[in-house]
Structure formats: structure tokens, C-alpha cells
Design a protein around this motif. Structure first.
Motif, PDB file in Angstrom:
ATOM      1  N   ARG A   1       0.756  -1.129   0.034  1.00 39.70           N
ATOM      2  CA  ARG A   1      -0.193  -0.035  -0.011  1.00 39.70           C
ATOM      3  C   ARG A   1       0.777   1.169   0.112  1.00 39.70           C
ATOM      4  O   ARG A   1       0.549   2.285  -0.388  1.00 39.70           O
ATOM      5  CB  ARG A   1      -1.063   0.100   1.335  1.00 39.70           C
ATOM      6  CG  ARG A   1      -2.146  -0.909   1.012  1.00 39.70           C
ATOM      7  CD  ARG A   1      -3.195  -0.398   2.186  1.00 39.70           C
ATOM      8  NE  ARG A   1      -2.828  -0.469   3.603  1.00 39.70           N
ATOM      9  CZ  ARG A   1      -2.795   0.449   4.515  1.00 39.70           C
ATOM     10  NH1 ARG A   1      -3.106   1.495   4.140  1.00 39.70           N
ATOM     11  NH2 ARG A   1      -2.388  -0.055   5.662  1.00 39.70           N
ATOM     12  N   LEU A   2       2.077   0.973   0.524  1.00 38.23           N
ATOM     13  CA  LEU A   2       3.005   2.491   0.654  1.00 38.23           C
ATOM     14  C   LEU A   2       3.347   2.838  -0.662  1.00 38.23           C
ATOM     15  O   LEU A   2       3.527   3.949  -1.122  1.00 38.23           O
ATOM     16  CB  LEU A   2       4.286   2.103   1.404  1.00 38.23           C
ATOM     17  CG  LEU A   2       4.171   1.663   3.002  1.00 38.23           C
ATOM     18  CD1 LEU A   2       5.509   1.448   3.387  1.00 38.23           C
ATOM     19  CD2 LEU A   2       3.492   2.730   3.500  1.00 38.23           C
ATOM     20  N   GLY A   3       3.274   1.839  -1.758  1.00 36.03           N
ATOM     21  CA  GLY A   3       3.684   2.206  -3.181  1.00 36.03           C
ATOM     22  C   GLY A   3       2.512   3.051  -3.683  1.00 36.03           C
ATOM     23  O   GLY A   3       2.859   3.710  -4.692  1.00 36.03           O
ATOM     24  N   SER A   4       1.434   3.071  -3.403  1.00 32.15           N
ATOM     25  CA  SER A   4       0.147   4.007  -4.001  1.00 32.15           C
ATOM     26  C   SER A   4       0.143   5.212  -3.192  1.00 32.15           C
ATOM     27  O   SER A   4      -0.465   6.096  -3.587  1.00 32.15           O
ATOM     28  CB  SER A   4      -0.930   3.208  -3.948  1.00 32.15           C
ATOM     29  OG  SER A   4      -1.399   3.033  -2.311  1.00 32.15           O
TER      30      SER A   4
ATOM     31  N   ARG B   1       9.226  -0.049  -1.689  1.00 30.26           N
ATOM     32  CA  ARG B   1       7.804   0.479  -2.130  1.00 30.26           C
ATOM     33  C   ARG B   1       7.766   2.098  -2.363  1.00 30.26           C
ATOM     34  O   ARG B   1       7.353   2.591  -3.329  1.00 30.26           O
ATOM     35  CB  ARG B   1       6.618  -0.168  -1.372  1.00 30.26           C
ATOM     36  CG  ARG B   1       6.725  -1.656  -1.185  1.00 30.26           C
ATOM     37  CD  ARG B   1       6.697  -2.369  -2.356  1.00 30.26           C
ATOM     38  NE  ARG B   1       6.565  -3.777  -2.200  1.00 30.26           N
ATOM     39  CZ  ARG B   1       7.779  -4.558  -2.128  1.00 30.26           C
ATOM     40  NH1 ARG B   1       8.805  -4.283  -2.320  1.00 30.26           N
ATOM     41  NH2 ARG B   1       7.207  -5.953  -2.086  1.00 30.26           N
ATOM     42  N   LEU B   2       8.558   2.782  -1.437  1.00 28.07           N
ATOM     43  CA  LEU B   2       8.391   4.069  -1.476  1.00 28.07           C
ATOM     44  C   LEU B   2       9.322   4.842  -2.573  1.00 28.07           C
ATOM     45  O   LEU B   2       9.187   6.191  -2.539  1.00 28.07           O
ATOM     46  CB  LEU B   2       8.261   4.956  -0.068  1.00 28.07           C
ATOM     47  CG  LEU B   2       7.220   4.669   0.909  1.00 28.07           C
ATOM     48  CD1 LEU B   2       7.916   4.925   2.365  1.00 28.07           C
ATOM     49  CD2 LEU B   2       6.199   5.457   0.594  1.00 28.07           C
ATOM     50  N   GLY B   3      10.333   4.021  -2.982  1.00 35.07           N
ATOM     51  CA  GLY B   3      11.020   4.480  -3.945  1.00 35.07           C
ATOM     52  C   GLY B   3      12.366   5.118  -3.396  1.00 35.07           C
ATOM     53  O   GLY B   3      13.142   5.819  -3.703  1.00 35.07           O
ATOM     54  N   LEU B   4      12.598   4.803  -2.009  1.00 38.12           N
ATOM     55  CA  LEU B   4      13.743   5.233  -1.381  1.00 38.12           C
ATOM     56  C   LEU B   4      15.055   4.571  -1.568  1.00 38.12           C
ATOM     57  O   LEU B   4      16.250   5.205  -1.445  1.00 38.12           O
ATOM     58  CB  LEU B   4      13.409   5.198   0.324  1.00 38.12           C
ATOM     59  CG  LEU B   4      12.215   6.165   0.586  1.00 38.12           C
ATOM     60  CD1 LEU B   4      12.050   5.936   2.195  1.00 38.12           C
ATOM     61  CD2 LEU B   4      11.995   7.421   0.320  1.00 38.12           C
ATOM     62  N   LEU B   5      15.058   3.134  -1.755  1.00 40.63           N
ATOM     63  CA  LEU B   5      15.949   2.400  -2.064  1.00 40.63           C
ATOM     64  C   LEU B   5      15.329   1.238  -3.114  1.00 40.63           C
ATOM     65  O   LEU B   5      14.264   1.098  -3.220  1.00 40.63           O
ATOM     66  CB  LEU B   5      16.645   1.723  -0.997  1.00 40.63           C
ATOM     67  CG  LEU B   5      15.704   1.029   0.129  1.00 40.63           C
ATOM     68  CD1 LEU B   5      15.590  -0.559  -0.437  1.00 40.63           C
ATOM     69  CD2 LEU B   5      16.316   0.997   1.564  1.00 40.63           C
ATOM     70  N   ASP B   6      16.452   0.541  -3.679  1.00 38.38           N
ATOM     71  CA  ASP B   6      15.921  -0.452  -4.549  1.00 38.38           C
ATOM     72  C   ASP B   6      16.254  -1.952  -4.132  1.00 38.38           C
ATOM     73  O   ASP B   6      17.535  -2.048  -3.726  1.00 38.38           O
ATOM     74  CB  ASP B   6      16.755  -0.145  -6.007  1.00 38.38           C
ATOM     75  CG  ASP B   6      16.308  -1.402  -6.979  1.00 38.38           C
ATOM     76  OD1 ASP B   6      15.062  -1.886  -6.852  1.00 38.38           O
ATOM     77  OD2 ASP B   6      17.116  -1.533  -7.953  1.00 38.38           O
ATOM     78  N   LEU B   7      15.375  -2.527  -3.776  1.00 40.44           N
ATOM     79  CA  LEU B   7      15.383  -3.961  -3.059  1.00 40.44           C
ATOM     80  C   LEU B   7      14.582  -5.088  -3.890  1.00 40.44           C
ATOM     81  O   LEU B   7      13.444  -5.354  -3.368  1.00 40.44           O
ATOM     82  CB  LEU B   7      14.978  -4.026  -1.630  1.00 40.44           C
ATOM     83  CG  LEU B   7      15.202  -5.275  -0.842  1.00 40.44           C
ATOM     84  CD1 LEU B   7      16.547  -5.564  -0.738  1.00 40.44           C
ATOM     85  CD2 LEU B   7      14.482  -5.101   0.470  1.00 40.44           C
TER      86      LEU B   7
END
Length: 428
Positions: A48-51, A177-183
């Protein structure tokens, strides 16, 4: 100097008997923790954080054994995060935190006063919340009332020191999901696999002479240790090592990160715990003995060749100090101070060397050379290749197991500290 029972380290049954809360077993489950936490995070709705709109900033509240969660998120997000990430252990919550910000609160029990208070105040201000902790806890209730995302920790997690990956994985997934890092999922799987490999390599049934964690534990027991990381990743691992040595093995161990901590750590090489006093080879002792000031009655004349009243200088050993007398009798000569030890946590070499990486390596080598010349016992641990989180898992696995073996070898229960229990009783 502490005595470590090396024979005990090769006795799995005795290791289990002294480990009242199965610390070694819990550490061995680190890879499984990553996989379970990823599943729990998905079920809790971390996607949900991605939205949601990207937050203006991220603040992470964690204390004690959970505090490394904030340090790891800062480490991984800093190079490319579009928003600032910072840690906060307790109130007051910064005045600028509001509805545009995300507050992450982590507590295994869900009852740690600091993270709980930060989460409650953040919810009051309308900030977004991501919390990790027990499902039936005040922290979970605060998050649900604020319509945030709460990720449970599953069953059987009794200590934040041994449940690191249970707490860390949901936070990193939320940051992804928030785009702060790539995992990517593949990287998370690689972390779990590396932790499994470490657990197999350092299992209790593995003999001490081939088990790197047991070898390191014996070496640490013979020193007063300081811990250095050779860069930001090693610095986070050094902080973890210091925490585990203190809380699990009851060994105080200052830590630092190169390049900033170089002079602070190297300065200790001049202190009383270096076997040779820390001075350079070929110099003389600063202590000068005036024979006329000493009662020499009863001594054989050949003990001194200098005339009475003149100065006698005592030359130092081959490495620049008094040295450790291998023939010293601790009962007649008194106990000797333990030796200073330097545990250097080194990152894997970069695939493509740069000028900056070459300078960093040169500084690390210089620190190690200085340590050896000063009579410091040097221990090096190097991470294997892989993504930053995989390399960090390498270091964390090593220092966690080593601290636990050290505690048990010294006759201590790695999970239970009577003095910590006394402190809790006195502060209730």
C-alpha cells in the motif's frame, strides 16, 4: 585476562546447556527470518505504501537491539534516496514532522517506551506510520488507529538482538515501495541465502579450528578489543559488533568507522594495553632510573655497570616497547594487562576500483600496519561479494555468532544478564 574454555566450544551439548534461550539457534534462523518477514509484510499490506505520495522525509524510531534498523536504512537509502532519512530514539519528535512525513517505529515487543511514544505523537500530528512489532501490542494499536501499516513479527521471537532480520526486512520493503531504495526480490533472496550459508559454516557442531566465529571468539577473549569498519557499510557492522560484544559477551568494545575514526582509534595504540607501549621501534623507554635513588643493598654488583648517580636507559623490544615477557610468572611478577586487539571489518573489494576506493584501502592498510608495529593484535574479517545488503549480512552473521560463542566460552549465558535484570527492577 578472561579465560575462555575452548574445549567447551567443541561440545554442542554443553553449548546448548549454557545457552538457556537458544541464542545460537535463533541466530541460525536469520535466513528464515528474512523469508518469513517478507511474507508477513506482504500480508500486512506493505505494498500500500507504493500507492501513497512520496513522503517529505522518513524518521525511524528504534532503540536497543533494534537500533541497527535505522542505521541500515540510512546506509542503504543515503546514496540515492530522494528524501532524507534519520533516526530518533525517543521524544521529542522534531517540530517539522507532520502529515507529509513517514515515521517508522520498530519494537519487537511493541512496548518499548521510545518508539511507542514517537509513533503516538506522529499519529497525533497526522504523519504516515509504518510499524513493526508484536501484533497484540500498544504499538500495533497506535498504528491501526492511525490507518498505517503494521507488520507483525510472528511467533518465537524473544530478543531483538536475535530477531534483527525479522525487524529489518519489512522496513526495507516499505522503503523499496516508496522508492527510497531498490530492493528486488532476488536481492532479498540472496541475503537469506548468504545468512543460511553463514549459519551452516558457523554451526555449533563445526569444530573450532575450522569455524571462523569460534576462532574469532577465542582471539577476542585474549584482547581488549576495539572495532573498526573500513567504510560506511563496515561502520554499521562495527556498531553491531560493539553492541553484541557488550550486551551478549559483556565485553566493552569501542567502535568507529574509517576515515573519521582513524586518529581516535590509532591514539589508543599508545596506551597501556599495547604489548610494547605503543612507541616506535628503535626508541628508548621514557622511564629513566637514577640508581642513586634506589636501594640496591643486597643486589649483586654485576646487575649494574653504570656508576651511581648516572642515568640508565632501558632499550625497548624489537617492535618499539617493553614487550611481553614470555617467562613472566603471574604469581611472582603480578598479573599482566591484556593486549589491545583491533577487529577490522573490511568490505569486499569493488568490482571496478576507483581513486576513492584505492585511497580508502591505503588508509585501512596504514592503520593495520601501525597497529601491528605497536604490538596490537589484529583480526580482520572481510565480507564476500554481493549487493551492499548481502555484504552487510556477511559481517552481521560473523559478529553475532562470534559474540555468542565468546559469551558461552567465558561461562556466561548470552541471553540473560543479572545486572540488566537488576536495573529493570530498580527502574520500574
Amino acid at each position: 585476562m578472561p579465560y575462555i574454555d575452548e574445549a567447551l566450544l567443541d561440545d554442542p551439548e554443553e553449548l546448548q546447556r549454557k545457552d538457556s534461550r537458544d541464542t545460537l539457534r535463533a541466530l541460525a534462523s536469520a535466513g528464515a527470518q528474512v523469508r518469513e518477514a517478507a511474507t508477513l509484510a506482504g500480508e500486512a499490506g506493505v505494498d500500500r505504501l507504493g500507492s501513497m505520495d512520496r513522503p517529505r522525509s522518513v524518521l525511524v524510531a528504534a532503540i536497543g537491539g533494534s537500533s541497527i534498523v535505522a542505521e541500515v536504512l540510512e546506509l542503504l537509502a543515503e546514496p540515492g534516496s530522494p528524501v532524507p532519512v534519520q533516526a530518533r530514539r525517543n521524544l521529542p519528535l522534531p517540530g517539522w514532522v507532520g502529515p507529509l512525513d513517514l515515521v517508522v517505529a520498530v519494537s519487537l515487543s511493541g512496548r518499548a517506551p521510545g518508539p511507542l511514544a514517537v509513533a503516538a505523537e506522529a499519529a497525533r500530528r497526522g504523519a504516515m506510520l509504518l510499524t513493526v512489532g508484536a501484533d497484540d501490542s500498544p504499538l500495533a494499536e497506535v498504528c491501526r488507529r492511525a490507518r498505517g501499516v503494521h507488520v507483525g513479527v510472528g511467533a518465537g521471537r524473544t530478543s531483538s538482538r536475535t530477531a534483527l532480520w525479522t525487524l529489518l526486512t519489512p522496513v526495507l520493503l516499505g522503503a523499496d515501495r516508496l522508492g527510497l531504495l531498490d530492493l528486488p526480490d532476488a536481492q532479498l533472496q540472496a541475503v537469506a541465502d548468504r545468512l543460511d550459508e553463514r549459519a551452516e559454516e558457523m554451526r555449533p557442531s563445526s569444530e573450532a579450528f575450522v569455524n571462523p566465529a569460534k576462532v574469532l571468539a577465542v582471539q577476542l577473549a585474549e584482547t581488549v578489543p576495539v572495532v573498526l569498519g573500513d567504510g560506511p557499510l563496515g561502520g554499521v557492522a562495527a556498531a553491531r559488533a560493539s553492541s553484541m560484544l557488550a550486551r551478549t559477551a559483556r565485553i566493552p568494545a569501542p567502535f568507529g568507522e574509517l576515515p573519521d575514526a582513524a586518529s581516535g582509534i590509532v591514539a589508543t595504540f599508545d596506551g597501556p594495553y599495547t604489548g610494547l607501549g605503543g612507541r616506535r621501534a628503535g626508541t628508548y623507554d621514557d622511564t629513566r632510573i637514577r640508581l642513586g635513588d634506589i636501594d640496591t643493598s643486597g643486589w649483586e654488583p654485576h646487575h649494574f655497570s653504570e656508576p651511581e648517580g648516572e642515568l640508565m636507559e632501558r632499550p625497548r623490544g624489537p617492535q618499539g616497547g617493553r614487550g611481553r615477557d614470555i617467562f613472566a610468572d603471574p604469581y611472582l611478577d603480578g598479573p599482566t594487562l591484556p593486549q589491545l586487539g583491533l577487529l577490522m571489518l573490511r568490505d569486499a573489494p569493488p568490482e571496478v576500483p576507483t581513486r576513492e576506493s584505492a585511497q580508502a584501502q591505503a588508509l585501512t592498510d596504514a592503520v593495520l600496519e601501525t597497529a601491528r608495529e605497536a604490538g596490537v593484535r589484529v583480526m580482520e574479517v572481510q565480507a564476500g561479494v554481493g549487493a551492499p545488503l548481502v555484504r552487510l549480512a556477511d559481517h552481521v552473521g560473523m559478529v553475532d555468532f562470534a559474540a555468542t560463542y565468546l559469551a558461552i566460552g567465558l561461562g556466561l549465558d548470552p541471553s540473560v544478564s543479572p545486572h540488566v535484570a537488576d536495573l529493570r527492577d530498580r527502574t520500574r
